[in-house]
Scaffold this motif. Structure first.
Motif, mmCIF file in Angstrom:
data_model
loop_
_atom_site.group_PDB
_atom_site.id
_atom_site.type_symbol
_atom_site.label_atom_id
_atom_site.label_comp_id
_atom_site.label_asym_id
_atom_site.label_seq_id
_atom_site.Cartn_x
_atom_site.Cartn_y
_atom_site.Cartn_z
ATOM 1 N N SER A 3 20.257 -1.795 9.445
ATOM 2 C CA SER A 3 21.020 -1.585 10.665
ATOM 3 C C SER A 3 22.493 -1.506 10.341
ATOM 4 O O SER A 3 22.997 -2.172 9.452
ATOM 5 C CB SER A 3 20.767 -2.740 11.643
ATOM 6 N N THR A 77 24.353 7.763 18.016
ATOM 7 C CA THR A 77 23.842 6.471 17.572
ATOM 8 C C THR A 77 22.377 6.393 17.964
ATOM 9 O O THR A 77 22.032 6.605 19.133
ATOM 10 C CB THR A 77 24.607 5.315 18.223
ATOM 11 N N HIS A 79 18.515 4.372 17.883
ATOM 12 C CA HIS A 79 17.832 3.080 17.808
ATOM 13 C C HIS A 79 16.342 3.337 17.644
ATOM 14 O O HIS A 79 15.726 4.055 18.428
ATOM 15 C CB HIS A 79 18.074 2.266 19.078
ATOM 16 N N GLN A 84 19.161 0.360 13.774
ATOM 17 C CA GLN A 84 20.221 1.147 14.401
ATOM 18 C C GLN A 84 20.899 1.976 13.320
ATOM 19 O O GLN A 84 21.104 1.508 12.204
ATOM 20 C CB GLN A 84 21.258 0.251 15.070
#
Length: 315
Positions: A3, A77, A79, A84
């Motif tokens: 992440s 961005t 997820h 992430q």
């Protein structure tokens, strides 16, 4: 895939990307009729699509096909459950199996997000993997890993992308020169920090390849009753091992992934074909319209009747 810190999202883009690529990106949008709209279109080269997004979009699940996403301007961005990741002109996105990824898109009319999708060519990638392993006496790591990752763009990759954008302006140039530029780009990716992921995708005995074949089956038969033990048998694994490896690659258990595929396909039917929610529910494999509505709202944040309010091209 580790992440990334949310703080990185606000960082200014590096000056590494050549300004000529931005110029070519805008020129391509003009050439393909995307100068004033958000959409994705096929280009003069099969397997390569151009997209443009001119407004901010909050987190929303979207299906991503197998291939490479290269951002020329703007950033996103993503997820994927606990993962992430950011992708922008400095980092491209590799997707080895179809995924419903929750993404936040940063774009505006003044600075639209512009990018290209490039499909994988298994034949070409396999040839390159064989050549690299033979020449360098190096074996790619075929250990299981998540099937989505971002890869750092290099100067050599930028040069290939720039040339690709140039030839996409002309049908004959694209047909004659384009395939060699795509091959070149695959080669540079294989030598980069996520090269092993492409190699795994092509290695028939790797966990990623086995799960990918199962996912291909799910993509074709999501509207039927899929049994986990049958999917495990397709992968040549026990049910317990299949669960473990599937979640490692996809980040979701098998049944959760199948549900997301059904919901995303139902959304497409409702948005693109104007289909009633209860009809779409049945076509993607739901027996209970009420259950479909509950799960749809939980996943997309809106009931099926209001999903048009959040429509628009946001890949």
């Amino acid at each position: 895939m580790k992440s990334e810190s949310i703080a990185k999202i606000a960082e200014p883009q590096s000056a590494l990307i050549p300004s000529s690529i931005i110029t070519l990106a805008y020129s391509l949008c003009e050439y393909y009729g995307l100068a004033h709209q958000s959409a994705r279109v096929d280009t003069n080269l099969a397997g390569v699509r151009l997209f443009r997004i001119d407004s901010y979009h909050k987190y929303s699940p979207q299906m991503y096909e197998q291939g490479i996403v290269i951002i020329l301007q703007g950033h996103k961005t993503g997820h994927l459950n606990q993962h992430q990741f950011n992708y922008d002109p400095q980092r491209c996105l590799l997707v080895t199996t179809p995924y419903p990824i929750v993404c936040e898109t940063f774009a505006s009319q003044q600075q639209p997000l512009i990018g290209i999708n490039i499909d994988f060519d298994l034949t070409v990638i396999r040839q390159l993997v064989t050549m690299i392993e033979s020449d360098q006496q190096h074996q790619f790591n075929y250990e299981g890993s998540c099937g989505v990752a971002t890869a750092k763009m290099t100067e050599r990759m930028y040069r290939s992308v720039e040339q690709l954008l140039e030839v996409l302006h002309d049908p004959l140039d694209a047909m004659v020169v384009g395939p060699s530029l795509i091959r070149q780009l695959f080669y540079y990716l294989l030598q980069g920090d996520q090269g092993y992921l492409l190699a795994q995708y092509c290695e028939q005995d790797s966990a990623l390849a086995k799960i990918s074949s199962v996912i291909d089956y799910v993509q074709l038969h999501y509207d039927t009753k899929l049994q986990v033990h049958e999917l495990a048998a397709m992968a040549g694994m026990s049910v317990s091992v299949f669960h473990k490896v599937f979640k490692q690659v996809v980040t979701d258990p098998p049944l959760q992934y199948i549900k997301k595929i059904r919901l995303n396909n139902a959304k497409t039917l409702i948005l693109q074909q104007g289909m009633a929610a209860n009809i779409a529910a049945g076509l993607v494999g739901y027996e209970s319209p009420a259950q479909f509505s509950r799960e749809f709202k939980r996943y997309f944040g809106l009931p099926p009747s209001k999903i048009h309010e959040n429509a628009g091209f946001i890949r």
